[in-house]
Design a protein around this motif. Structure first.
Motif, short mmCIF file in Angstrom:
data_model
loop_
_atom_site.label_atom_id
_atom_site.label_comp_id
_atom_site.label_asym_id
_atom_site.label_seq_id
_atom_site.Cartn_x
_atom_site.Cartn_y
_atom_site.Cartn_z
N LEU A 218 0.82 -1.21 0.00
CA LEU A 218 0.00 0.00 0.00
C LEU A 218 0.86 1.26 0.00
O LEU A 218 0.48 2.28 -0.60
N SER A 219 2.00 1.20 0.66
CA SER A 219 2.85 2.38 0.78
C SER A 219 3.41 2.85 -0.57
O SER A 219 3.84 4.00 -0.69
N ALA A 220 3.38 1.99 -1.57
CA ALA A 220 3.81 2.40 -2.90
C ALA A 220 2.81 3.34 -3.56
O ALA A 220 3.13 4.00 -4.56
N HIS A 221 1.60 3.42 -3.00
CA HIS A 221 0.54 4.20 -3.62
C HIS A 221 -0.04 5.28 -2.71
O HIS A 221 -0.61 6.26 -3.20
N ILE A 222 0.07 5.11 -1.39
CA ILE A 222 -0.62 5.96 -0.43
C ILE A 222 0.39 6.63 0.49
O ILE A 222 1.39 6.01 0.90
N LYS A 223 0.14 7.90 0.83
CA LYS A 223 1.13 8.72 1.53
C LYS A 223 1.53 8.14 2.87
O LYS A 223 2.72 8.09 3.22
N LYS A 224 0.56 7.76 3.67
CA LYS A 224 0.85 7.26 5.01
C LYS A 224 0.09 5.97 5.24
O LYS A 224 -1.14 5.95 5.13
N VAL A 225 0.79 4.90 5.55
CA VAL A 225 0.17 3.60 5.81
C VAL A 225 0.67 3.07 7.14
O VAL A 225 1.89 2.89 7.32
#
Length: 231
Positions: A218-225
């Motif tokens: 998810l971190s490849a797409h979303i700012k904070k995971v």
């Protein structure tokens, strides 16, 4: 107002604030891993709390509590929800709303009327597996997409979150979610935890390594995971 419970103090439900949590009954979904079966399936069998008693409690706790979290069940099912939010805001509290995202019109009005400060939307799974995961065969995915789009416009602070179940979620689902919600502000994973009030107690939690793998995807797409609920 269908108020079924009150947690008088929580450090977990409203990020960064000391809060109280109000539980409202009823939900459209039947997520089999839901740990609030009583609130979801038969809320009419639970006693109602008097809103005046809730307001009196919140008045007394001014200066001790910073915020109030409204959760369920699904709060947007309640026609009096805007009135409840307005009354709480008038007391000076920050308000957080937990939602399954199935009523984008209600949420849009609440946000534009300034009745909520923080929204947490549950993302049940990748879109291909959404209906099966939330136990709603006739699910209208357009409504879910619209709510996610409303939040991503960032008129209000928000987060997306997923309760991760070993039998229902896989790394490829997180990849699909990442592409769908690319650029979102914040996303949290939380491991499934069995309780006495789970709708269908046949599931198990993912291990730390699996959760970390999903976080990385998810971190490849979303700012904070982030991951909640790990020791």
């Amino acid at each position: 107002m269908n108020i079924k419970g009150l947690a008088k103090t929580t450090l977990l439900d409203y990020p960064g604030l000391v809060a109280a949590t109000i539980f409202l009954g009823g939900c459209q979904f039947r997520c089999p891993f839901c740990h609030n079966r009583s609130l979801v399936i038969k809320p009419e069998q639970l006693p109602d709390l008097d809103p005046d008693d809730i307001y009196a409690f919140l008045e007394k706790r001014k200066g001790v509590l910073d915020g109030v979290c409204i959760t369920g069940g699904e709060p947007t099912l309640q026609p009096d929800l805007p009135n409840l939010l307005y009354d709480i805001k008038c007391m000076g509290y920050k308000v957080k709303l937990d939602t399954n995202g199935y009523d984008p019109v209600c949420l849009d009005h609440i946000i534009k009327d300034g009745l909520v400060d923080y929204v947490a939307m549950d993302i049940k799974n990748s879109l291909d597996k959404y209906a099966r995961t939330c136990g709603y065969p006739d699910l209208d995915l357009t409504r879910i997409r619209l709510t996610a789009d409303i939040l991503r416009e960032e008129y209000v602070d928000y987060e997306f979150r997923t309760t991760v179940v070993h039998e229902l979620h896989a790394p490829e689902d997180m990849e699909a979610i990442g592409h769908w919600l690319s650029g979102a502000r914040a996303y949290y994973l939380q491991p499934y935890v069995e309780s006495d009030d789970v709708i269908l107690p046949v599931f198990s939690s993912c291990g730390k390594a699996e959760l970390r793998q999903m976080q990385k995807i998810l971190s490849a797409h979303i700012k904070k995971v982030g991951i909640r609920g790990l020791d």
